[in-house]
Design a protein around this motif. Sequence first.
Motif, PDB file in Angstrom:
ATOM      1  N   TYR A   1     -10.774  51.624  70.056  1.00  0.00           N
ATOM      2  CA  TYR A   1     -10.379  51.310  71.429  1.00  0.00           C
ATOM      3  C   TYR A   1     -10.410  49.820  71.670  1.00  0.00           C
ATOM      4  O   TYR A   1     -11.370  49.142  71.307  1.00  0.00           O
ATOM      5  CB  TYR A   1     -11.327  52.009  72.418  1.00  0.00           C
ATOM      6  CG  TYR A   1     -10.700  52.229  73.761  1.00  0.00           C
ATOM      7  CD1 TYR A   1      -9.565  53.008  73.887  1.00  0.00           C
ATOM      8  CD2 TYR A   1     -11.229  51.639  74.902  1.00  0.00           C
ATOM      9  CE1 TYR A   1      -8.977  53.204  75.121  1.00  0.00           C
ATOM     10  CE2 TYR A   1     -10.642  51.844  76.139  1.00  0.00           C
ATOM     11  CZ  TYR A   1      -9.523  52.634  76.237  1.00  0.00           C
ATOM     12  OH  TYR A   1      -8.932  52.839  77.454  1.00  0.00           O
ATOM     13  N   ARG A   2      -9.367  49.318  72.284  1.00  0.00           N
ATOM     14  CA  ARG A   2      -9.275  47.888  72.560  1.00  0.00           C
ATOM     15  C   ARG A   2      -9.324  47.673  74.071  1.00  0.00           C
ATOM     16  O   ARG A   2      -8.604  48.333  74.820  1.00  0.00           O
ATOM     17  CB  ARG A   2      -7.960  47.362  71.997  1.00  0.00           C
ATOM     18  CG  ARG A   2      -7.748  45.880  72.245  1.00  0.00           C
ATOM     19  CD  ARG A   2      -6.400  45.433  71.697  1.00  0.00           C
ATOM     20  NE  ARG A   2      -6.159  44.064  72.084  1.00  0.00           N
ATOM     21  CZ  ARG A   2      -5.990  43.046  71.244  1.00  0.00           C
ATOM     22  NH1 ARG A   2      -5.978  43.264  69.952  1.00  0.00           N
ATOM     23  NH2 ARG A   2      -5.794  41.828  71.696  1.00  0.00           N
ATOM     24  N   GLU A   3     -10.157  46.714  74.492  1.00  0.00           N
ATOM     25  CA  GLU A   3     -10.202  46.355  75.907  1.00  0.00           C
ATOM     26  C   GLU A   3      -9.609  44.963  76.093  1.00  0.00           C
ATOM     27  O   GLU A   3      -9.738  44.106  75.220  1.00  0.00           O
ATOM     28  CB  GLU A   3     -11.650  46.346  76.408  1.00  0.00           C
ATOM     29  CG  GLU A   3     -12.305  47.711  76.386  1.00  0.00           C
ATOM     30  CD  GLU A   3     -13.759  47.617  76.790  1.00  0.00           C
ATOM     31  OE1 GLU A   3     -14.531  46.894  76.116  1.00  0.00           O
ATOM     32  OE2 GLU A   3     -14.127  48.246  77.788  1.00  0.00           O
ATOM     33  N   ASP A   4      -8.988  44.763  77.227  1.00  0.00           N
ATOM     34  CA  ASP A   4      -8.480  43.446  77.605  1.00  0.00           C
ATOM     35  C   ASP A   4      -9.325  43.029  78.808  1.00  0.00           C
ATOM     36  O   ASP A   4      -9.061  43.455  79.945  1.00  0.00           O
ATOM     37  CB  ASP A   4      -6.991  43.571  77.958  1.00  0.00           C
ATOM     38  CG  ASP A   4      -6.339  42.227  78.196  1.00  0.00           C
ATOM     39  OD1 ASP A   4      -7.072  41.251  78.450  1.00  0.00           O
ATOM     40  OD2 ASP A   4      -5.101  42.157  78.146  1.00  0.00           O
ATOM     41  N   ILE A   5     -10.372  42.250  78.539  1.00  0.00           N
ATOM     42  CA  ILE A   5     -11.328  41.927  79.603  1.00  0.00           C
ATOM     43  C   ILE A   5     -11.009  40.558  80.201  1.00  0.00           C
ATOM     44  O   ILE A   5     -10.922  39.558  79.491  1.00  0.00           O
ATOM     45  CB  ILE A   5     -12.772  41.982  79.078  1.00  0.00           C
ATOM     46  CG1 ILE A   5     -13.071  43.428  78.646  1.00  0.00           C
ATOM     47  CG2 ILE A   5     -13.757  41.511  80.146  1.00  0.00           C
ATOM     48  CD1 ILE A   5     -14.506  43.756  78.393  1.00  0.00           C
ATOM     49  N   VAL A   6     -10.825  40.545  81.503  1.00  0.00           N
ATOM     50  CA  VAL A   6     -10.521  39.317  82.236  1.00  0.00           C
ATOM     51  C   VAL A   6     -11.789  38.892  82.966  1.00  0.00           C
ATOM     52  O   VAL A   6     -12.404  39.696  83.673  1.00  0.00           O
ATOM     53  CB  VAL A   6      -9.393  39.584  83.255  1.00  0.00           C
ATOM     54  CG1 VAL A   6      -9.197  38.405  84.183  1.00  0.00           C
ATOM     55  CG2 VAL A   6      -8.103  39.914  82.527  1.00  0.00           C
ATOM     56  N   ASP A   7     -12.180  37.636  82.789  1.00  0.00           N
ATOM     57  CA  ASP A   7     -13.390  37.158  83.459  1.00  0.00           C
ATOM     58  C   ASP A   7     -13.066  36.606  84.836  1.00  0.00           C
ATOM     59  O   ASP A   7     -12.097  35.862  84.995  1.00  0.00           O
ATOM     60  CB  ASP A   7     -14.054  36.067  82.613  1.00  0.00           C
ATOM     61  CG  ASP A   7     -14.994  36.676  81.604  1.00  0.00           C
ATOM     62  OD1 ASP A   7     -15.922  37.401  82.032  1.00  0.00           O
ATOM     63  OD2 ASP A   7     -14.770  36.473  80.402  1.00  0.00           O
ATOM     64  N   GLY A   8     -13.878  36.976  85.815  1.00  0.00           N
ATOM     65  CA  GLY A   8     -13.736  36.395  87.146  1.00  0.00           C
ATOM     66  C   GLY A   8     -13.007  37.320  88.101  1.00  0.00           C
ATOM     67  O   GLY A   8     -11.835  37.638  87.929  1.00  0.00           O
ATOM     68  N   PHE A   9     -13.746  37.698  89.120  1.00  0.00           N
ATOM     69  CA  PHE A   9     -13.239  38.628  90.124  1.00  0.00           C
ATOM     70  C   PHE A   9     -11.956  38.116  90.777  1.00  0.00           C
ATOM     71  O   PHE A   9     -11.018  38.867  91.031  1.00  0.00           O
ATOM     72  CB  PHE A   9     -14.349  38.786  91.171  1.00  0.00           C
ATOM     73  CG  PHE A   9     -13.983  39.616  92.336  1.00  0.00           C
ATOM     74  CD1 PHE A   9     -13.815  40.981  92.213  1.00  0.00           C
ATOM     75  CD2 PHE A   9     -13.821  39.039  93.590  1.00  0.00           C
ATOM     76  CE1 PHE A   9     -13.488  41.750  93.311  1.00  0.00           C
ATOM     77  CE2 PHE A   9     -13.495  39.801  94.686  1.00  0.00           C
ATOM     78  CZ  PHE A   9     -13.322  41.159  94.544  1.00  0.00           C
ATOM     79  N   GLU A  10     -11.905  36.787  91.017  1.00  0.00           N
ATOM     80  CA  GLU A  10     -10.764  36.201  91.719  1.00  0.00           C
ATOM     81  C   GLU A  10      -9.472  36.327  90.904  1.00  0.00           C
ATOM     82  O   GLU A  10      -8.378  36.147  91.438  1.00  0.00           O
ATOM     83  CB  GLU A  10     -11.047  34.735  92.074  1.00  0.00           C
ATOM     84  CG  GLU A  10     -11.289  33.791  90.899  1.00  0.00           C
ATOM     85  CD  GLU A  10     -12.661  33.971  90.218  1.00  0.00           C
ATOM     86  OE1 GLU A  10     -13.480  34.768  90.698  1.00  0.00           O
ATOM     87  OE2 GLU A  10     -12.879  33.328  89.181  1.00  0.00           O
ATOM     88  N   ASN A  11      -9.604  36.638  89.604  1.00  0.00           N
ATOM     89  CA  ASN A  11      -8.415  36.767  88.753  1.00  0.00           C
ATOM     90  C   ASN A  11      -7.830  38.179  88.760  1.00  0.00           C
ATOM     91  O   ASN A  11      -6.831  38.434  88.065  1.00  0.00           O
ATOM     92  CB  ASN A  11      -8.753  36.363  87.316  1.00  0.00           C
ATOM     93  CG  ASN A  11      -9.129  34.895  87.237  1.00  0.00           C
ATOM     94  OD1 ASN A  11      -8.507  34.066  87.886  1.00  0.00           O
ATOM     95  ND2 ASN A  11     -10.175  34.572  86.486  1.00  0.00           N
ATOM     96  N   ALA A  12      -8.438  39.094  89.510  1.00  0.00           N
ATOM     97  CA  ALA A  12      -7.977  40.486  89.504  1.00  0.00           C
ATOM     98  C   ALA A  12      -6.504  40.629  89.928  1.00  0.00           C
ATOM     99  O   ALA A  12      -5.745  41.346  89.260  1.00  0.00           O
ATOM    100  CB  ALA A  12      -8.887  41.347  90.379  1.00  0.00           C
ATOM    101  N   PRO A  13      -6.044  39.959  91.014  1.00  0.00           N
ATOM    102  CA  PRO A  13      -4.642  40.162  91.396  1.00  0.00           C
ATOM    103  C   PRO A  13      -3.654  39.765  90.292  1.00  0.00           C
ATOM    104  O   PRO A  13      -2.728  40.517  89.977  1.00  0.00           O
ATOM    105  CB  PRO A  13      -4.475  39.274  92.641  1.00  0.00           C
ATOM    106  CG  PRO A  13      -5.846  39.230  93.240  1.00  0.00           C
ATOM    107  CD  PRO A  13      -6.771  39.193  92.063  1.00  0.00           C
ATOM    108  N   GLN A  14      -3.873  38.593  89.666  1.00  0.00           N
ATOM    109  CA  GLN A  14      -2.941  38.164  88.614  1.00  0.00           C
ATOM    110  C   GLN A  14      -3.000  39.111  87.417  1.00  0.00           C
ATOM    111  O   GLN A  14      -1.978  39.414  86.792  1.00  0.00           O
ATOM    112  CB  GLN A  14      -3.246  36.729  88.158  1.00  0.00           C
ATOM    113  CG  GLN A  14      -2.693  35.661  89.089  1.00  0.00           C
ATOM    114  CD  GLN A  14      -1.199  35.812  89.386  1.00  0.00           C
ATOM    115  OE1 GLN A  14      -0.415  36.309  88.585  1.00  0.00           O
ATOM    116  NE2 GLN A  14      -0.787  35.411  90.577  1.00  0.00           N
TER     117      GLN A  14
END
Length: 344
Positions: free
Chosen positions: A310-323
């Motif tokens: 399983y591969r995850e694409d983890i984005v750091d930072g709550f403010e980046n959720a919309p993008q």
Amino acid sequence: MTEELIVNRRIVLNSRPVGAPTADNFRLEESTVPKIPSGKILLRSLYLSLDPYMRGRMSDAPSYAPPVALGETMVGGTVSRVVASEHPDYRVGDLVLGYSGWQDYEITDGTGLTSLDAGMPRPSLALGILGMPGFTAYMGLLDIGRPEAGETVVVAAASGAVGSVVGQIAKLKGCRAVGIAGGPEKCSFVVDELGFDSCIDHHSDDFPQQLAAACPRGIDVYFESVGGAVFNAVLPLLNVRARIPLCGLIAHYNDTELPAGPDHLPLLTKTLLTKRIKMQGFIIFDDYGSRFDEFFKQMNTWFNEGKIKYREDIVDGFENAPQAFIGLLEGRNFGKMVVRVAEE
Ligand code: NDP
């Protein structure tokens, strides 16, 4: 001594998108967290799941679930830590799976929470392989697709949260698994890392011809998550008595009207009739909620044995959720899209 004020950031629906969502459809708000009353707990979000269904919630068109109201917090699955408790069943430090939505903190009475092992090594997996997307792959393929050993299973969005699992289960059942994904990097991953037999890039000019070549004995199960040009290429390759679990139609989520051009409906219905094909939509928790434990037991075993990757694409930072969410609808994610809201 004064108690430290806790600030909650939340992302609300600012306006409804017309077509693809844009940054101004979202709005960041801040407020202080009040003292928690008796019988409640305060959750700190650690991971927020981003999923294609959220596009549907941004719209007020009729659907199987109500829309998010303008000004309300965007919905979403979360893994959170209990940081304060006035509830007899929860202690500070407990890890839970819940539905806090796009925000740092939530005060709740615990309704709908699932307790997770507090020391779980990768808690975000509860939002992916061991949660809703893995469950969707498992039930859609096995209960609707019903693959038999030796059959050909074609999987749309094959590098993603759901599709990556569908193809690997198909392989465990002795099938030929053919993925469809966007771009050479995703296709290499699907074959080399996940073990599919083949993967075709739907951006290729000769995508329909490549798909036909990869399915010399036709298609027995097509796991549909996309629609559009991908489905058009699959349709002529379907075998008699093929099964189509209709999981999603992401290519159409931003549509504002029916596409122009030839009407494919007569071809679709003629194919379904003459080839006696079964095509069935499903909404995972509405239709299969009672079978989650069965899924979890089996998937946990497969995962721990290394049989499913399983591969995850983890984005750091709550403010980046919309993008990140906007990118998910454009295929910019590579694996299960998760936002790390806070360090564990
Ligand atoms: P993914 O992790 O697979 O991410 C979405 C992927 O869809 C993108 O990365 C992109 O992959 C692909 N995609 C987007 N637009 C297009 C397009 N126009 N043509 C072809 N491919 C496109 O998402 P999930 O695994 O979370 O979800 C997959 C599908 O399953 C969605 O349709 C979702 O709505 C559905 N779903 C349904 C559930 C149910 O209960 N019925 C539950 C959960 C999910 P690429 O770059 O490879 O094209």
